[in-house]
Design a protein around this motif. Sequence first.
Motif, mmCIF file in Angstrom:
data_model
loop_
_atom_site.group_PDB
_atom_site.id
_atom_site.type_symbol
_atom_site.label_atom_id
_atom_site.label_comp_id
_atom_site.label_asym_id
_atom_site.label_seq_id
_atom_site.Cartn_x
_atom_site.Cartn_y
_atom_site.Cartn_z
ATOM 1 N N ALA A 1 0.937 -1.303 -0.179
ATOM 2 C CA ALA A 1 -0.353 -0.183 -0.140
ATOM 3 C C ALA A 1 1.098 0.706 0.185
ATOM 4 N N ASP A 2 1.081 2.396 -0.607
ATOM 5 C CA ASP A 2 0.981 3.343 -0.727
ATOM 6 C C ASP A 2 0.332 4.297 0.390
ATOM 7 N N SER A 3 -0.603 4.197 0.616
ATOM 8 C CA SER A 3 -1.773 5.280 1.299
ATOM 9 C C SER A 3 -2.143 4.105 3.101
ATOM 10 N N ILE A 4 -2.800 5.354 4.337
ATOM 11 C CA ILE A 4 -3.440 4.318 5.429
ATOM 12 C C ILE A 4 -4.106 5.585 5.444
ATOM 13 N N ALA A 5 -4.863 5.025 6.624
ATOM 14 C CA ALA A 5 -5.938 6.385 7.064
ATOM 15 C C ALA A 5 -6.406 5.334 8.070
ATOM 16 N N PHE A 6 -6.211 5.964 9.426
ATOM 17 C CA PHE A 6 -6.617 5.775 11.065
ATOM 18 C C PHE A 6 -7.209 6.420 11.575
ATOM 19 N N PRO A 7 -8.171 5.976 12.179
ATOM 20 C CA PRO A 7 -9.597 6.571 13.468
ATOM 21 C C PRO A 7 -8.116 6.590 14.098
ATOM 22 N N ALA A 8 -9.284 7.532 15.860
ATOM 23 C CA ALA A 8 -7.939 7.870 16.653
ATOM 24 C C ALA A 8 -8.373 6.442 17.312
ATOM 25 N N ILE A 9 -7.899 5.565 17.450
ATOM 26 C CA ILE A 9 -8.489 3.949 18.599
ATOM 27 C C ILE A 9 -8.396 4.182 18.992
ATOM 28 N N SER A 10 -9.248 3.512 19.595
ATOM 29 C CA SER A 10 -9.557 3.268 21.300
ATOM 30 C C SER A 10 -10.066 4.850 22.061
ATOM 31 N N THR A 11 -9.854 5.664 21.771
ATOM 32 C CA THR A 11 -10.951 6.656 21.889
ATOM 33 C C THR A 11 -11.946 6.755 22.372
ATOM 34 N N GLY A 12 -13.014 5.652 21.858
ATOM 35 C CA GLY A 12 -14.898 6.091 22.117
ATOM 36 C C GLY A 12 -14.986 5.271 22.992
ATOM 37 N N ILE A 13 -16.024 4.348 22.649
ATOM 38 C CA ILE A 13 -16.001 4.034 24.317
ATOM 39 C C ILE A 13 -15.114 2.839 24.981
#
Length: 254
Positions: free
Chosen positions: A109-121
């Motif tokens: 892969a050339d590109s990746i998008a992350f969410p803010a892991i573990s900051t929700g529930i």
Amino acid sequence: MGTIEVVLGDITRQEVDIIVTAANESLLGGGGVDGAIHRAAGPRLAEAGSKLAPLEPGKAVATPAFDLAPVKHVIHTVGPVWEDGGHGEDEVLLSCYVQSVLLAEELAADSIAFPAISTGIYGFPAERAAGIAALAVRSMRILDEVLLVAFDQETCDALTRSLAEPIEEWCPTCGEKGIPLVFGRPVGEVSAAAAAGLVALGGCLVSGEGDDPVWQCPQVHRWGGGTRDEHRSQAVCFEAVAVTLGEDHGRSVP
């Protein structure tokens, strides 16, 4: 040298090769960002994920992205549930980002998008999580583009601050400022950074036991160890190389 960008918006609408979802151990989908990604990708995502479950916290696996095309893959990673910060939560969260980037590289892969892991529930404090996310991606500059996608302004601001925060280390013996210590045969860019005094070359001998020093001061004192310290040193090294090459550090924010 790849770029890192903070984006405020919907992760399912990012034009990247890979989207990361903050999964639960079953990989069947859940609430929050994970639920949104599963809805966008369709029911085949849960079907594919169930064949790889259960997944331990800090690990990462990949499935096709299905209805999220042109996204090619979804990487599923299980973040830590926040207790009090004394149960290895930081290390597990760091591993989520690092393992996801390494897996993305394996998938070409050339590109990746992350969410803010573990900051929700899962309850991981947003500012602390942002610092770990920023450290991880700054120390793993092996993809062309990394997006840190925030679902609200608070998270966006925390990520922006963390990416802009300089990483500095000071010698515990003499108090002078340290620079990253690089072992092994250096490539040309690292040699140039060393000639500019931005990194130090440590030769080819390393123990491989995880306790090698990672910093050096002008008095040639060496220190450091542990996973987090290694990533701090790697991040500074990548940014030193970017300076040497005359490139932006890749911490742009729209």
